[in-house]
Design a protein around this motif. Sequence first.
Motif, PDB file in Angstrom:
ATOM      1  N   GLU A 583       0.831  -1.211   0.000  1.00 25.60           N
ATOM      2  CA  GLU A 583       0.000   0.000   0.000  1.00 25.60           C
ATOM      3  C   GLU A 583       0.861   1.255   0.000  1.00 25.60           C
ATOM      4  O   GLU A 583       0.757   2.128   0.865  1.00 25.60           O
ATOM      5  N   ALA A 584       1.750   1.283  -0.961  1.00 19.89           N
ATOM      6  CA  ALA A 584       2.624   2.459  -1.126  1.00 19.89           C
ATOM      7  C   ALA A 584       2.674   2.809  -2.608  1.00 19.89           C
ATOM      8  O   ALA A 584       2.080   2.103  -3.437  1.00 19.89           O
ATOM      9  N   SER A 585       3.363   3.881  -2.924  1.00 18.28           N
ATOM     10  CA  SER A 585       3.552   4.242  -4.326  1.00 18.28           C
ATOM     11  C   SER A 585       4.804   3.529  -4.849  1.00 18.28           C
ATOM     12  O   SER A 585       5.788   3.366  -4.125  1.00 18.28           O
ATOM     13  N   ALA A 586       4.755   3.094  -6.121  1.00 23.44           N
ATOM     14  CA  ALA A 586       5.913   2.389  -6.695  1.00 23.44           C
ATOM     15  C   ALA A 586       7.171   3.242  -6.632  1.00 23.44           C
ATOM     16  O   ALA A 586       8.283   2.728  -6.504  1.00 23.44           O
ATOM     17  N   ASP A 587       7.008   4.555  -6.721  1.00 19.12           N
ATOM     18  CA  ASP A 587       8.172   5.453  -6.643  1.00 19.12           C
ATOM     19  C   ASP A 587       8.847   5.403  -5.279  1.00 19.12           C
ATOM     20  O   ASP A 587      10.010   5.783  -5.139  1.00 19.12           O
ATOM     21  N   ASP A 588       8.088   4.960  -4.289  1.00 14.25           N
ATOM     22  CA  ASP A 588       8.644   4.921  -2.932  1.00 14.25           C
ATOM     23  C   ASP A 588       9.275   3.579  -2.588  1.00 14.25           C
ATOM     24  O   ASP A 588       9.674   3.342  -1.454  1.00 14.25           O
ATOM     25  N   ILE A 589       9.329   2.692  -3.580  1.00 16.85           N
ATOM     26  CA  ILE A 589       9.893   1.357  -3.305  1.00 16.85           C
ATOM     27  C   ILE A 589      11.348   1.304  -3.773  1.00 16.85           C
ATOM     28  O   ILE A 589      11.674   1.667  -4.895  1.00 16.85           O
ATOM     29  N   PHE A 596      12.186  -5.747  -1.678  1.00 16.65           N
ATOM     30  CA  PHE A 596      11.477  -4.529  -2.074  1.00 16.65           C
ATOM     31  C   PHE A 596      11.033  -3.834  -0.788  1.00 16.65           C
ATOM     32  O   PHE A 596      10.257  -4.398  -0.016  1.00 16.65           O
ATOM     33  N   THR A 597      11.509  -2.617  -0.556  1.00 12.13           N
ATOM     34  CA  THR A 597      11.296  -1.946   0.727  1.00 12.13           C
ATOM     35  C   THR A 597      10.714  -0.550   0.503  1.00 12.13           C
ATOM     36  O   THR A 597      11.125   0.161  -0.436  1.00 12.13           O
ATOM     37  N   ILE A 598       9.754  -0.151   1.344  1.00 12.46           N
ATOM     38  CA  ILE A 598       9.291   1.236   1.299  1.00 12.46           C
ATOM     39  C   ILE A 598      10.416   2.104   1.864  1.00 12.46           C
ATOM     40  O   ILE A 598      10.928   1.841   2.973  1.00 12.46           O
ATOM     41  N   SER A 602      10.974  -0.063   7.486  1.00  8.27           N
ATOM     42  CA  SER A 602      11.434  -1.454   7.509  1.00  8.27           C
ATOM     43  C   SER A 602      10.404  -2.365   6.847  1.00  8.27           C
ATOM     44  O   SER A 602      10.501  -3.574   6.917  1.00  8.27           O
ATOM     45  N   LYS A 603       9.367  -1.753   6.253  1.00  7.61           N
ATOM     46  CA  LYS A 603       8.335  -2.565   5.598  1.00  7.61           C
ATOM     47  C   LYS A 603       8.852  -3.051   4.247  1.00  7.61           C
ATOM     48  O   LYS A 603       9.190  -2.247   3.374  1.00  7.61           O
ATOM     49  N   SER A 604       8.900  -4.362   4.093  1.00  5.78           N
ATOM     50  CA  SER A 604       9.474  -4.880   2.845  1.00  5.78           C
ATOM     51  C   SER A 604       8.902  -6.242   2.495  1.00  5.78           C
ATOM     52  O   SER A 604       8.286  -6.914   3.328  1.00  5.78           O
TER      53      SER A 604
END
Lengths: 789, 152
Positions: A583-589, A596-598, A602-604
């Motif tokens: 639930e994030a934007s792809a640009d923020d990954i 793959f981390t936001i 530490s969410k990945s």
Amino acid sequence: MTATKYIGKSIKRVEDKRFITGKANYTDDIVLPGMTYGAFVRSPYANAKVKKVDISKAKVMPGVIAIYTGADVAAVNGVPCGWQVNFKNGATMKEPKHPLLVADRTKHVGDPVAFVIAESRAEAKDAAEAVTVDFEKLSCVTDPAEAVKPGAPLVHDDVPNNICFDWELGNPKSEVDAAMSKASHVTTLEFTNQRLVPNAMEPRSYIGSYDPINDKYTLYTSTQNPHLIRLLMCAFVLGLPEHKVRVVGPDVGGGFGSKIYHYTEEALVTWCSNKIGRPIKWTAERTESFLLDAHGRDHRTKAEMGFDKDGKIVALRVKTHANLGAYLSTFASCVPTYLHGTLLQGLYTTPKINVDVTGVFTHTNAVDAYRGAGRPEATYILERLLDLGALEMGKDPAELRQMNFIPPFDGVKQPGYQTQVALQYDSGNYEGVLKKGLEAFNYKDFRKRQKEAAKSGKILGVGISTYIEACGIAPSAVVGSLGARAGLYEVGQVRVQPTGKVSVYTGSHSHGQGHETTFSQLVADRLGIAMEDVEIIHGDSESVAFGMGTYGSRSLAVGGSAIVKSIDKIIEKGKKIAAHKLEASADDIDFADGRFTIKGTSKSLGFGDIALTAYVPHVYPKDLEPGLDFSSFYDPANFTYPFGCHIAEVEIDTETGKVTLRRFVAVDDVGTVINPMIVEGQIHGGVAQGVGQALFEGTIYDEEGNLTNPSFMDYCMPRADDLPMFETGSQVTPCPHNPIGAKGAGEAGCIGSTPAVVNAVIDALWSAGKKVKDIHMPLTPERVWSALQ
Amino acid sequence: MKINVKVNGTAHSHDVEPRTLLVHYLRDTLRLTGTHVGCDTSGCGACTIHLDGKAVKSCTLLAVQADGCEVTTIEGLATNGNLHPLQEGFHQEHGLQCGFCTPGMIMTAADLLKHNPKPSEAEIRHALEGNICRCTGYHNIVKSIQYASEKM
């Protein structure tokens, strides 16, 4: 930033096990159900009319299934040439037909007249011997400089003076002549760059097979480029629909250029398999390899280098007659032209260069690319002239190079270097490799050692060669404008399996280069997974979508870059999948180390999670296709330009003239290195082949056009006790225009080494007061002894 | 002609044409394709095997000459699933590239190490004079044999 676990490390090869246990699968190891065997009836004459072929006795012999002659394949096209070179006046080069079997006139010893197919290898050979051919022997010519003279025997009646093309490159001759006339010293060499036999240890082998139910052909072939063979054979020779032809290049026992080309035998076994309805295997005997595998080099050259009073090079003038053999092999025309003339800038700032090449047909086997292909010939010209020029002018050869070097440039902050001969070098630090080489060799003490050795009757010599090559072949638009009839991109497909394991399909082909290891290292690091989770698949047109194959040191720089392009697409798609799940934007990954981390959290999610989600898309972005499988074509922006410094030390036995190679130092800059062990191995092998040309190898054609040394008993291959341990060093100047930074290492050793060894022998002779300019290669004891007298 | 040969510990009995070379018997009849044919003049050594414990070029012998003999090929060199130290050495020291000469190189080197367990570099190079490699320049082959010599 992804951590490097594998790149830059000497990982042991993952493909070794099948080779060291005898379980590899070369073409000749393959047996298909109902397979038959082929044998050729070949011309014993270089130039002969075929008056009558009598197969009556042979066709009733035990086991014989069919016999085909030139008349049977008269309607079939010949094998094509893949590169068009034009005459200076703009006319197209001469391209006589290269038929699968000769019907009217043979043009070199070994030209095939009939093909016998039988139940066993022995029966095919027995029957081939029973075919009688009535030849009318005609006069022949084998030397390219002789072949262009008025009245020389013609190889093809419609090719006047046997000239396939005449060609020049560089500055106008008048400008070069003017610069040369102002030189305070001109060094001149007239020499033969002798013809070599590639001699990959696995003889060529082909199996043609036809399935009438599905109307489908399969060709197993010892090739460096299965897709290219399929394209040439289908579109130009047999007129077969490409989707109905599978070409497999299984394990291949070395190539060195000789297995790039589309050979007549490949098309013939394929054509015949339909006619007889059974598979046919033909495997060359070594004598056939000597006679018919495309040879290398064979230039007659006059080269002049002009220097000013300080030693600065002011002009270079080169005239070469290149022997093409009797027929044009697949890349024969580009080797002495665009792969040779374009390298005559070398590492130097020479302001005026003109190269003039005449491509000549002779009654000899075809000549094409052999490890280095044109670039060894160019390097030989430059490096011999420089060392000889230094001796003649009483200058130090290392200092003479240093003062003429193009200054360092990285191709990013400083632009590439535009040469006088069409190329733009990508990046280079030439003085860097020279310095490293001289230090590794301990050059400053050599003259002292040489003098001391002389006191005890030993003649020592040192030879330097600082080379550059153009490889990573090649930008399609550039080579297209120069006459190439194919694109030279590469294809790389990366298929992530649902469990996160990765299958990589590459159009590159390994025949010793270790792609299964190097490419696995690259992929594993880029995706942050274990090497064991990567499988490299190559060599089969049915599993690999497309490909251009392996030659011109292109696999990593071009093939590897295609794989990287696909990996980038996977990561980009993976980010979209991860963003949706997190639930994030792809640009923020961010993607690093397989996760793959936001950003800033530490969410990945792991690579395996994303792979599974891609194939089980229950929680998935609405606008995204399932699956994680990308294929990419990579067309390079430029050639790559590896370079290096090779230094040889030799000792001459004054009583026998035997040359002993005492030391060989090679400092090569091949750009970014994935696996140093494999790169060093490539350098070792290349150096051995280059030393082979300098000291041991060379074909000998007699005046009748017979190759008089067509076996390992007669043609001197370098053996273990002819060579020392090699001292290798490296420098890394990354390639600025591909995503890996790699330049290529396959040919470097063979390009730099030959002139280093010959220069060392000439240096030794001068130190003994024998001021000879040249000795014909190979530098056999007899030739060196004669020079000493 | 009928021959009885023990190959890699297994007894075989076959009728062969008298002119059949041993290498073709191994490759075509027994389908042991690890032994390679690289030339036709006994010059390259790719076909080297052990006949009654001695390294020989199997292209130089007729199959009938192996009647009653014991043959070891590259396929029979590993024991109980463990690689022979030479096989391990060629892997560890990158002693192979295309792999075509490798079986012959290993069989020749095995014979050398049996008679001379600690050969010098010069002795190794001399022992390999009947085997041609076009890929490696022999540098890493020498190191591979030195590796095995240390291990054995």
